[in-house]
Design an enzyme around this catalytic site. Sequence first.
Site, PDB file in Angstrom:
ATOM      1  N   LYS A  13      16.638  65.344  64.347  1.00 33.84           N
ATOM      2  CA  LYS A  13      17.984  64.981  63.872  1.00 33.84           C
ATOM      3  C   LYS A  13      18.348  63.545  64.212  1.00 33.84           C
ATOM      4  O   LYS A  13      18.889  62.822  63.381  1.00 33.84           O
ATOM      5  CB  LYS A  13      19.033  65.940  64.453  1.00 33.84           C
ATOM      6  CG  LYS A  13      18.940  67.357  63.942  1.00 33.84           C
ATOM      7  CD  LYS A  13      20.112  68.197  64.391  1.00 33.84           C
ATOM      8  CE  LYS A  13      20.205  68.338  65.895  1.00 33.84           C
ATOM      9  NZ  LYS A  13      19.037  69.045  66.471  1.00 33.84           N
ATOM     10  N   ARG A  88      29.326  71.821  67.036  1.00 34.14           N
ATOM     11  CA  ARG A  88      28.247  72.585  67.667  1.00 34.14           C
ATOM     12  C   ARG A  88      28.467  74.080  67.559  1.00 34.14           C
ATOM     13  O   ARG A  88      27.564  74.882  67.825  1.00 34.14           O
ATOM     14  CB  ARG A  88      28.135  72.173  69.141  1.00 34.14           C
ATOM     15  CG  ARG A  88      26.851  72.619  69.817  1.00 34.14           C
ATOM     16  CD  ARG A  88      26.746  72.042  71.208  1.00 34.14           C
ATOM     17  NE  ARG A  88      26.554  70.602  71.201  1.00 34.14           N
ATOM     18  CZ  ARG A  88      25.378  70.000  71.071  1.00 34.14           C
ATOM     19  NH1 ARG A  88      24.290  70.716  70.918  1.00 34.14           N
ATOM     20  NH2 ARG A  88      25.286  68.687  71.087  1.00 34.14           N
ATOM     21  N   ARG A 127       5.236  66.955  74.229  1.00 35.54           N
ATOM     22  CA  ARG A 127       5.612  65.592  74.612  1.00 35.54           C
ATOM     23  C   ARG A 127       5.181  65.276  76.046  1.00 35.54           C
ATOM     24  O   ARG A 127       5.289  66.115  76.931  1.00 35.54           O
ATOM     25  CB  ARG A 127       7.139  65.409  74.500  1.00 35.54           C
ATOM     26  CG  ARG A 127       7.624  65.193  73.100  1.00 35.54           C
ATOM     27  CD  ARG A 127       9.036  64.644  73.062  1.00 35.54           C
ATOM     28  NE  ARG A 127      10.023  65.491  73.696  1.00 35.54           N
ATOM     29  CZ  ARG A 127      11.229  65.777  73.174  1.00 35.54           C
ATOM     30  NH1 ARG A 127      11.567  65.275  72.007  1.00 35.54           N
ATOM     31  NH2 ARG A 127      12.080  66.538  73.820  1.00 35.54           N
ATOM     32  N   ARG A 161       8.270  66.623  81.035  1.00 36.52           N
ATOM     33  CA  ARG A 161       9.581  66.817  81.647  1.00 36.52           C
ATOM     34  C   ARG A 161       9.897  68.307  81.730  1.00 36.52           C
ATOM     35  O   ARG A 161       9.473  69.094  80.884  1.00 36.52           O
ATOM     36  CB  ARG A 161      10.669  66.101  80.833  1.00 36.52           C
ATOM     37  CG  ARG A 161      10.482  64.608  80.742  1.00 36.52           C
ATOM     38  CD  ARG A 161      11.624  63.941  79.991  1.00 36.52           C
ATOM     39  NE  ARG A 161      11.911  64.594  78.725  1.00 36.52           N
ATOM     40  CZ  ARG A 161      12.806  64.156  77.846  1.00 36.52           C
ATOM     41  NH1 ARG A 161      13.495  63.061  78.101  1.00 36.52           N
ATOM     42  NH2 ARG A 161      13.018  64.789  76.716  1.00 36.52           N
ATOM     43  N   ARG A 172      16.580  76.890  74.760  1.00 36.53           N
ATOM     44  CA  ARG A 172      17.417  76.010  73.949  1.00 36.53           C
ATOM     45  C   ARG A 172      17.530  76.539  72.524  1.00 36.53           C
ATOM     46  O   ARG A 172      18.591  76.456  71.892  1.00 36.53           O
ATOM     47  CB  ARG A 172      16.843  74.587  73.940  1.00 36.53           C
ATOM     48  CG  ARG A 172      16.990  73.856  75.261  1.00 36.53           C
ATOM     49  CD  ARG A 172      16.182  72.563  75.288  1.00 36.53           C
ATOM     50  NE  ARG A 172      16.613  71.607  74.280  1.00 36.53           N
ATOM     51  CZ  ARG A 172      15.938  70.519  73.954  1.00 36.53           C
ATOM     52  NH1 ARG A 172      14.790  70.252  74.546  1.00 36.53           N
ATOM     53  NH2 ARG A 172      16.400  69.698  73.026  1.00 36.53           N
TER      54      ARG A 172
END
Length: 219
Positions: A13, A88, A127, A161, A172
């Site tokens: 996004k 949201r 990542r 991370r 999430r």
Amino acid sequence: MRIVLVGPPGAGKGTQAAFLAKNLSIPHISTGDLFRANISQGTELGKQAKAYMDAGNLVPDEVTIGMAKDRMSQPDAVNGFLLDGFPRNVGQAEALDGMLKGEGVALDAVLDLEVPEDEVVKRIAGRRVCRNNSAHVFHVAYTPPKTEGVCDECGGELYQRDDDSEGTVRKRLEVYHTQTEPIIDYYRAQGLVVTISALGKVGDVTARAMEALEGDKAA
């Protein structure tokens, strides 16, 4: 144009918002930027948000809504904007509708970036970030370093991370499905939702989005 951008974490996004805002000559308004700006400037809303965040609590809708309302009233947003991360939830969407109605305007489209859940997990969990410089980011599948675990730029150690772990990503996604996804149905009932695939190269997704938005505008 007045656009809301929605999609799960890992849909790209932020990247797409920047390109689309530039192509459409409208400001990109993200929740993260709103919070950082208000907190750094020491606004009353920023102070309220910081107090909640420092206590480890979620920032109430009314504070977020207030920040968004103030930003959308700025001169550069008079003729349009692209909202990223706001609304949201349905309550925020209803508040946004009320704000826009009060100004005698309305949303033009809600762009829904669609990505399979397994791809989201693959994108985020793969990542790796350099410990020396967080701007140096790699991906085990898409942009792997020349030497595993070593940053190409400075030789620093690459690590995953905590918030990029598969377990955290799936949590999430649960939050997204529970809180944010319902706004797609809310806006679909208003005939505003334009859904595109967010798979493929960044430029291809941008072109797909622009085509969809222009087609929606013409309709």
